[in-house]
Design a protein around this motif. Structure first.
Motif, PDB file in Angstrom:
ATOM      1  N   PHE A   8       0.804  -1.210   0.000  1.00 11.74           N
ATOM      2  CA  PHE A   8       0.000   0.000   0.000  1.00 11.74           C
ATOM      3  C   PHE A   8       0.843   1.269   0.000  1.00 11.74           C
ATOM      4  CE2 PHE A   8      -2.579  -3.351   1.772  1.00 11.74           C
ATOM      5  CZ  PHE A   8      -3.781  -3.192   1.106  1.00 11.74           C
ATOM      6  N   VAL A   9       1.990   1.245   0.634  1.00  8.52           N
ATOM      7  CA  VAL A   9       2.811   2.442   0.746  1.00  8.52           C
ATOM      8  C   VAL A   9       3.595   2.678  -0.530  1.00  8.52           C
ATOM      9  CG1 VAL A   9       4.716   3.538   1.972  1.00  8.52           C
ATOM     10  CG2 VAL A   9       3.034   2.198   3.245  1.00  8.52           C
ATOM     11  N   VAL A  10       3.383   3.845  -1.113  1.00  6.13           N
ATOM     12  CA  VAL A  10       4.159   4.280  -2.262  1.00  6.13           C
ATOM     13  C   VAL A  10       5.086   5.373  -1.745  1.00  6.13           C
ATOM     14  CG1 VAL A  10       4.117   5.255  -4.585  1.00  6.13           C
ATOM     15  CG2 VAL A  10       2.241   3.785  -3.813  1.00  6.13           C
ATOM     16  N   LEU A  11       6.367   5.095  -1.695  1.00  6.77           N
ATOM     17  CA  LEU A  11       7.311   6.034  -1.093  1.00  6.77           C
ATOM     18  C   LEU A  11       7.240   7.403  -1.757  1.00  6.77           C
ATOM     19  CD1 LEU A  11      10.420   3.717  -0.608  1.00  6.77           C
ATOM     20  CD2 LEU A  11       8.697   4.387   1.086  1.00  6.77           C
ATOM     21  N   ASP A  12       7.180   8.434  -0.917  1.00  8.33           N
ATOM     22  CA  ASP A  12       7.161   9.831  -1.358  1.00  8.33           C
ATOM     23  C   ASP A  12       5.924  10.181  -2.185  1.00  8.33           C
ATOM     24  OD1 ASP A  12       9.681  10.311  -0.151  1.00  8.33           O
ATOM     25  OD2 ASP A  12      10.687   9.462  -1.903  1.00  8.33           O
ATOM     26  N   ASP A  13       4.889   9.355  -2.124  1.00  3.92           N
ATOM     27  CA  ASP A  13       3.650   9.655  -2.844  1.00  3.92           C
ATOM     28  C   ASP A  13       2.459   9.266  -1.967  1.00  3.92           C
ATOM     29  OD1 ASP A  13       1.593  10.164  -4.592  1.00  3.92           O
ATOM     30  OD2 ASP A  13       2.520   9.145  -6.296  1.00  3.92           O
ATOM     31  N   PRO A  14       2.174  10.055  -0.919  1.00  6.48           N
ATOM     32  CA  PRO A  14       1.077   9.711  -0.014  1.00  6.48           C
ATOM     33  C   PRO A  14      -0.293   9.714  -0.684  1.00  6.48           C
ATOM     34  CG  PRO A  14       1.871  11.930   0.418  1.00  6.48           C
ATOM     35  CD  PRO A  14       2.847  11.300  -0.534  1.00  6.48           C
ATOM     36  N   ARG A  20      -4.486   3.688  -3.141  1.00  6.04           N
ATOM     37  CA  ARG A  20      -4.307   2.234  -3.091  1.00  6.04           C
ATOM     38  C   ARG A  20      -5.100   1.600  -1.962  1.00  6.04           C
ATOM     39  NH1 ARG A  20       1.375  -0.476  -4.623  1.00  6.04           N
ATOM     40  NH2 ARG A  20       1.818   0.598  -6.573  1.00  6.04           N
ATOM     41  N   CYS A  21      -5.277   2.352  -0.906  1.00  8.57           N
ATOM     42  CA  CYS A  21      -6.051   1.848   0.225  1.00  8.57           C
ATOM     43  C   CYS A  21      -7.555   1.901  -0.040  1.00  8.57           C
ATOM     44  CB  CYS A  21      -5.727   2.653   1.480  1.00  8.57           C
ATOM     45  SG  CYS A  21      -4.035   2.452   2.072  1.00  8.57           S
ATOM     46  N   GLY A  22      -7.949   2.460  -1.170  1.00  9.41           N
ATOM     47  CA  GLY A  22      -9.367   2.523  -1.520  1.00  9.41           C
ATOM     48  C   GLY A  22     -10.133   3.595  -0.790  1.00  9.41           C
ATOM     49  N   GLY A  23      -9.448   4.689  -0.420  1.00 14.99           N
ATOM     50  CA  GLY A  23     -10.098   5.707   0.379  1.00 14.99           C
ATOM     51  C   GLY A  23     -10.353   7.025  -0.318  1.00 14.99           C
ATOM     52  N   TYR A  24     -10.283   7.040  -1.660  1.00 16.03           N
ATOM     53  CA  TYR A  24     -10.460   8.312  -2.378  1.00 16.03           C
ATOM     54  C   TYR A  24     -11.624   8.223  -3.354  1.00 16.03           C
ATOM     55  CZ  TYR A  24      -9.590  12.159  -5.633  1.00 16.03           C
ATOM     56  OH  TYR A  24      -9.725  13.273  -6.424  1.00 16.03           O
ATOM     57  N   TYR A  25     -12.482   9.250  -3.320  1.00 14.64           N
ATOM     58  CA  TYR A  25     -13.580   9.355  -4.286  1.00 14.64           C
ATOM     59  C   TYR A  25     -13.535  10.714  -4.948  1.00 14.64           C
ATOM     60  CZ  TYR A  25     -18.230  10.107  -6.252  1.00 14.64           C
ATOM     61  OH  TYR A  25     -19.274  10.408  -7.101  1.00 14.64           O
ATOM     62  N   SER A  26     -13.621  10.716  -6.266  1.00 18.42           N
ATOM     63  CA  SER A  26     -13.744  11.945  -7.048  1.00 18.42           C
ATOM     64  C   SER A  26     -14.909  11.759  -8.008  1.00 18.42           C
ATOM     65  CB  SER A  26     -12.460  12.231  -7.827  1.00 18.42           C
ATOM     66  OG  SER A  26     -12.597  13.405  -8.606  1.00 18.42           O
ATOM     67  N   CYS A  27     -15.889  12.630  -7.937  1.00 10.99           N
ATOM     68  CA  CYS A  27     -17.089  12.491  -8.746  1.00 10.99           C
ATOM     69  C   CYS A  27     -16.746  12.416 -10.236  1.00 10.99           C
ATOM     70  CB  CYS A  27     -18.020  13.673  -8.499  1.00 10.99           C
ATOM     71  SG  CYS A  27     -19.555  13.592  -9.446  1.00 10.99           S
ATOM     72  N   GLU A  68      -6.475   3.986   7.544  1.00  7.63           N
ATOM     73  CA  GLU A  68      -5.924   3.725   8.868  1.00  7.63           C
ATOM     74  C   GLU A  68      -5.899   2.247   9.239  1.00  7.63           C
ATOM     75  OE1 GLU A  68      -8.409   5.870  11.556  1.00  7.63           O
ATOM     76  OE2 GLU A  68     -10.110   4.495  11.321  1.00  7.63           O
ATOM     77  N   GLN A  69      -6.501   1.390   8.426  1.00  8.35           N
ATOM     78  CA  GLN A  69      -6.519  -0.045   8.713  1.00  8.35           C
ATOM     79  C   GLN A  69      -5.151  -0.694   8.533  1.00  8.35           C
ATOM     80  OE1 GLN A  69     -10.170  -2.030   6.894  1.00  8.35           O
ATOM     81  NE2 GLN A  69     -10.131  -0.095   5.778  1.00  8.35           N
ATOM     82  N   TYR A  70      -4.243  -0.001   7.834  1.00 11.23           N
ATOM     83  CA  TYR A  70      -2.968  -0.602   7.451  1.00 11.23           C
ATOM     84  C   TYR A  70      -1.836   0.031   8.247  1.00 11.23           C
ATOM     85  CZ  TYR A  70      -6.119  -2.067   3.829  1.00 11.23           C
ATOM     86  OH  TYR A  70      -7.202  -2.591   3.171  1.00 11.23           O
ATOM     87  N   SER A  71      -1.238  -0.791   9.121  1.00 12.48           N
ATOM     88  CA  SER A  71      -0.215  -0.280  10.036  1.00 12.48           C
ATOM     89  C   SER A  71       0.987   0.287   9.293  1.00 12.48           C
ATOM     90  CB  SER A  71       0.241  -1.392  10.988  1.00 12.48           C
ATOM     91  OG  SER A  71       0.739  -2.507  10.272  1.00 12.48           O
ATOM     92  N   GLU A  72       1.316  -0.295   8.119  1.00 14.55           N
ATOM     93  CA  GLU A  72       2.470   0.216   7.387  1.00 14.55           C
ATOM     94  C   GLU A  72       2.228   1.626   6.864  1.00 14.55           C
ATOM     95  OE1 GLU A  72       0.360  -2.519   4.310  1.00 14.55           O
ATOM     96  OE2 GLU A  72       0.508  -2.290   6.478  1.00 14.55           O
ATOM     97  N   VAL A  73       0.961   1.943   6.562  1.00 19.17           N
ATOM     98  CA  VAL A  73       0.631   3.290   6.100  1.00 19.17           C
ATOM     99  C   VAL A  73       0.687   4.268   7.270  1.00 19.17           C
ATOM    100  CG1 VAL A  73      -1.111   4.736   4.998  1.00 19.17           C
ATOM    101  CG2 VAL A  73      -0.797   2.370   4.239  1.00 19.17           C
ATOM    102  N   LEU A  74       0.125   3.881   8.417  1.00 19.16           N
ATOM    103  CA  LEU A  74       0.190   4.739   9.600  1.00 19.16           C
ATOM    104  C   LEU A  74       1.637   5.028   9.977  1.00 19.16           C
ATOM    105  CD1 LEU A  74      -2.587   3.156  11.850  1.00 19.16           C
ATOM    106  CD2 LEU A  74      -2.707   5.338  10.643  1.00 19.16           C
ATOM    107  N   ASP A  75       2.485   4.001   9.917  1.00 15.03           N
ATOM    108  CA  ASP A  75       3.899   4.191  10.251  1.00 15.03           C
ATOM    109  C   ASP A  75       4.584   5.128   9.257  1.00 15.03           C
ATOM    110  OD1 ASP A  75       3.622   2.531  12.416  1.00 15.03           O
ATOM    111  OD2 ASP A  75       4.458   0.765  11.426  1.00 15.03           O
TER     112      ASP A  75
END
Length: 246
Positions: A8-14, A20-27, A68-75
Motif C-alpha cells: 500500500f505504501v508508495v514512497l514519497d507519494d502519499p 491504493r487503500c481505496g479511500g479516495y472518491y472523485s465524482c 488507517e486499517q494498514y499499520s504500514e501506512v500509519l507508520d
C-alpha cells in the motif's frame, strides 16, 4: 480495488498510497463536465438562513477510515510527521491528542514514533438524532487527562473547516496545555496555519465545496444526486467511480 501485490505504501507519494487503500472518491464527469456520479456531503455546515444549518457539498471525499486499517501506512505517515516537526515547531511535543475517531490510530502511531504520551478525545452527545435532525455532540477528554504544561500535538485525519480542531485547541487550553501544532493526514483547506498554529499535513490539497443553492450544484441537489453520509455509503461511491473508469 486493492493492489494485487498487497503493498500500500508508495514512497514519497502519499496521495497514491491513499488511493491504493481505496479511500479516495472523485465524482466522475463526462467530456462536457456533467456529473456522472453523486456529490458528497461534507461535515462542515453553514447558516442557510433562519438558523437552519446545512451541509456543504463537494466532488471529492478522502476517507481515512480506509487508510488507517494498514499499520504500514500509519507508520509511513508518522515517520513523515516526525521528520517535519523539528523544522516547523519551536519545541518538542510531549503529548499527542487524537481527534475522534479518525485521529486516534494516527495519534497512536505518531506517539510511538516520537516516544510521547498519547491520548484521545471522545464525542459526548448533547442532542440525540431524530427523524428530522442530526445528532449534535461536543468533545470531551474523559478517558485520559490533559496535564498542565503539556506541549500538545493535535492529530486529525482530515482538516478542512477546522471545527473539530477548534474544540480540541480549547480543550487543551482548559487543561493547562499548549498546542504546538496540528498534524493531519490531509489538509483540504488553503491555509498552512490555524490561529497561528502550524498545520503539518501529509497531503495538502485545497478543495472546493459549495453551499447547496450554488448554481454549480443546485441541479444535482434538486435531483437528489448527493450522498450525504459518504462513509456509510462508501461501496456505492466506489461502484460509481469504477463504473465510469472502465
Amino acid at each position: 480495488m486493492l493492489p494485487l501485490d498487497g503493498l500500500f505504501v508508495v514512497l514519497d507519494d502519499p496521495t497514491e498510497t491513499w488511493r491504493r487503500c481505496g479511500g479516495y472518491y472523485s465524482c466522475p464527469k463526462n467530456s462536457t463536465g456533467q456529473r456522472e456520479g453523486p456529490l458528497v456531503g461534507h461535515t462542515g455546515k453553514y447558516d442557510a438562513g433562519g438558523g437552519e444549518m446545512k451541509q456543504y457539498v463537494g466532488d471529492e471525499y478522502w476517507n481515512f477510515a480506509r487508510v488507517e486499517q494498514y499499520s504500514e501506512v500509519l507508520d509511513d505517515f508518522a515517520e513523515a510527521f516526525a521528520e517535519n516537526i523539528g523544522g516547523n515547531l519551536n519545541w518538542e511535543p510531549t503529548l499527542a491528542l487524537g481527534a475522534p475517531m479518525g485521529g486516534i490510530l494516527l495519534a497512536g502511531a505518531l506517539g510511538r514514533k516520537l516516544g510521547i504520551r498519547t491520548i484521545f478525545a471522545e464525542k459526548k452527545v448533547t442532542v440525540a438524532a431524530t427523524p428530522k435532525g442530526r445528532e449534535e455532540s461536543t468533545l470531551v477528554v474523559k478517558r485520559h487527562e490533559i496535564r498542565p504544561r503539556d506541549l500538545i500535538l493535535v492529530v486529525e485525519d482530515v482538516c478542512h473547516n477546522f471545527s473539530t480542531t477548534d474544540e480540541l485547541v480549547k480543550l487543551s487550553m482548559c487543561g493547562g496545555g499548549m498546542v504546538l501544532g496540528i498534524a493531519c493526514a490531509m489538509n483540504r483547506s488553503a491555509p498552512l496555519y490555524y490561529r497561528s498554529i502550524s498545520v503539518l499535513a501529509r497531503i495538502h490539497r485545497p478543495a472546493g465545496q459549495w453551499q447547496q443553492d450554488d448554481p454549480d450544484v443546485a441541479d444535482d441537489i434538486a435531483r437528489g444526486n448527493v450522498i450525504w453520509e459518504p462513509k456509510a455509503h462508501w461501496e456505492e461511491l466506489t461502484a460509481a467511480l469504477e463504473q465510469n473508469t472502465k
